[in-house]
Design a protein around this motif. Structure first.
Motif, PDB file in Angstrom:
ATOM      1  N   ASP A  16      64.682  16.826  12.725  1.00  0.00           N
ATOM      2  CA  ASP A  16      65.394  18.074  12.430  1.00  0.00           C
ATOM      3  C   ASP A  16      65.040  19.164  13.434  1.00  0.00           C
ATOM      4  OD1 ASP A  16      66.786  17.019  10.272  1.00  0.00           O
ATOM      5  OD2 ASP A  16      65.437  17.873   8.762  1.00  0.00           O
ATOM      6  N   ARG A  17      63.773  19.257  13.778  1.00  0.00           N
ATOM      7  CA  ARG A  17      63.358  20.276  14.758  1.00  0.00           C
ATOM      8  C   ARG A  17      64.038  20.025  16.110  1.00  0.00           C
ATOM      9  NH1 ARG A  17      57.271  20.450  16.348  1.00  0.00           N
ATOM     10  NH2 ARG A  17      58.002  18.806  17.714  1.00  0.00           N
ATOM     11  N   ARG A  19      66.812  18.135  16.707  1.00  0.00           N
ATOM     12  CA  ARG A  19      68.271  18.205  16.603  1.00  0.00           C
ATOM     13  C   ARG A  19      68.778  19.644  16.547  1.00  0.00           C
ATOM     14  NH1 ARG A  19      71.154  19.020  12.337  1.00  0.00           N
ATOM     15  NH2 ARG A  19      69.436  18.536  10.936  1.00  0.00           N
ATOM     16  N   THR A  20      68.067  20.512  15.880  1.00  0.00           N
ATOM     17  CA  THR A  20      68.543  21.884  15.739  1.00  0.00           C
ATOM     18  C   THR A  20      68.236  22.757  16.950  1.00  0.00           C
ATOM     19  OG1 THR A  20      66.545  22.567  14.545  1.00  0.00           O
ATOM     20  CG2 THR A  20      68.427  21.813  13.216  1.00  0.00           C
ATOM     21  N   SER A  21      67.272  22.358  17.763  1.00  0.00           N
ATOM     22  CA  SER A  21      66.874  23.184  18.913  1.00  0.00           C
ATOM     23  C   SER A  21      67.102  22.508  20.263  1.00  0.00           C
ATOM     24  CB  SER A  21      65.385  23.534  18.810  1.00  0.00           C
ATOM     25  OG  SER A  21      64.593  22.367  18.990  1.00  0.00           O
ATOM     26  N   ILE A  23      64.911  20.903  21.684  1.00  0.00           N
ATOM     27  CA  ILE A  23      63.616  21.004  22.349  1.00  0.00           C
ATOM     28  C   ILE A  23      62.759  19.835  21.872  1.00  0.00           C
ATOM     29  CG2 ILE A  23      61.497  22.374  22.589  1.00  0.00           C
ATOM     30  CD1 ILE A  23      63.269  24.866  22.118  1.00  0.00           C
ATOM     31  N   GLU A  46      77.438  22.358  18.430  1.00  0.00           N
ATOM     32  CA  GLU A  46      77.178  23.244  17.282  1.00  0.00           C
ATOM     33  C   GLU A  46      77.177  22.455  15.972  1.00  0.00           C
ATOM     34  OE1 GLU A  46      78.906  27.168  14.979  1.00  0.00           O
ATOM     35  OE2 GLU A  46      79.759  26.631  16.921  1.00  0.00           O
ATOM     36  N   GLN A  49      73.863  20.581  15.692  1.00  0.00           N
ATOM     37  CA  GLN A  49      72.714  21.454  15.435  1.00  0.00           C
ATOM     38  C   GLN A  49      72.732  22.070  14.044  1.00  0.00           C
ATOM     39  OE1 GLN A  49      72.891  23.900  19.088  1.00  0.00           O
ATOM     40  NE2 GLN A  49      70.944  22.936  19.629  1.00  0.00           N
ATOM     41  N   THR A  50      73.889  22.184  13.428  1.00  0.00           N
ATOM     42  CA  THR A  50      73.978  22.808  12.102  1.00  0.00           C
ATOM     43  C   THR A  50      74.191  21.794  10.978  1.00  0.00           C
ATOM     44  OG1 THR A  50      76.363  23.215  12.348  1.00  0.00           O
ATOM     45  CG2 THR A  50      74.859  24.969  13.068  1.00  0.00           C
TER      46      THR A  50
END
Length: 112
Positions: A16-17, A19-21, A23, A46, A49-50
């Protein structure tokens, strides 16, 4: 707590970290997605990431490593794979970020 559930929970948090960033790994967008143009590609990024629509049916291991979604009526997938630090082999422990490189691929469903 069950060791398997602890590992899945750790993998889920790392996925999750990332996929959303975006990084902490590498992101690949296929030529099929790119062929639809920049606006489509941006909408796909988008959506990845959401994304929050995880359930036992579409995420049976609870790792948040795959999903399908639509952009402008076109079905896409995103998938996270786990490799060693050099991306030569599969990771021996996806729950350990020190030895794992996450690779997220955004693709058309037809490219899977």
């Amino acid at each position: 707590m069950n060791p398997g559930k602890v590992q899945a929970s750790r993998i889920r948090a790392l996925n999750d970290r990332f996929r959303t960033s975006f990084i902490g790994g590498r992101v690949l967008i296929t030529e099929g997605v790119r062929a639809f143009g920049q606006a489509f590609e941006s909408a796909a990024v988008e959506a990845v990431q959401t994304h929050q629509d995880f359930s036992a049916d579409n995420d049976p291991y609870g790792e948040h490593d795959f999903a399908s979604f639509r952009v402008d009526g076109t079905k896409l997938f995103w998938k996270i794979d786990y490799y060693d630090a050099e991306c030569r082999y599969g990771s021996e422990d996806p729950a350990d970020p020190q030895q794992t490189t996450r690779v997220l691929t955004i693709m058309l469903a037809s490219e899977y």
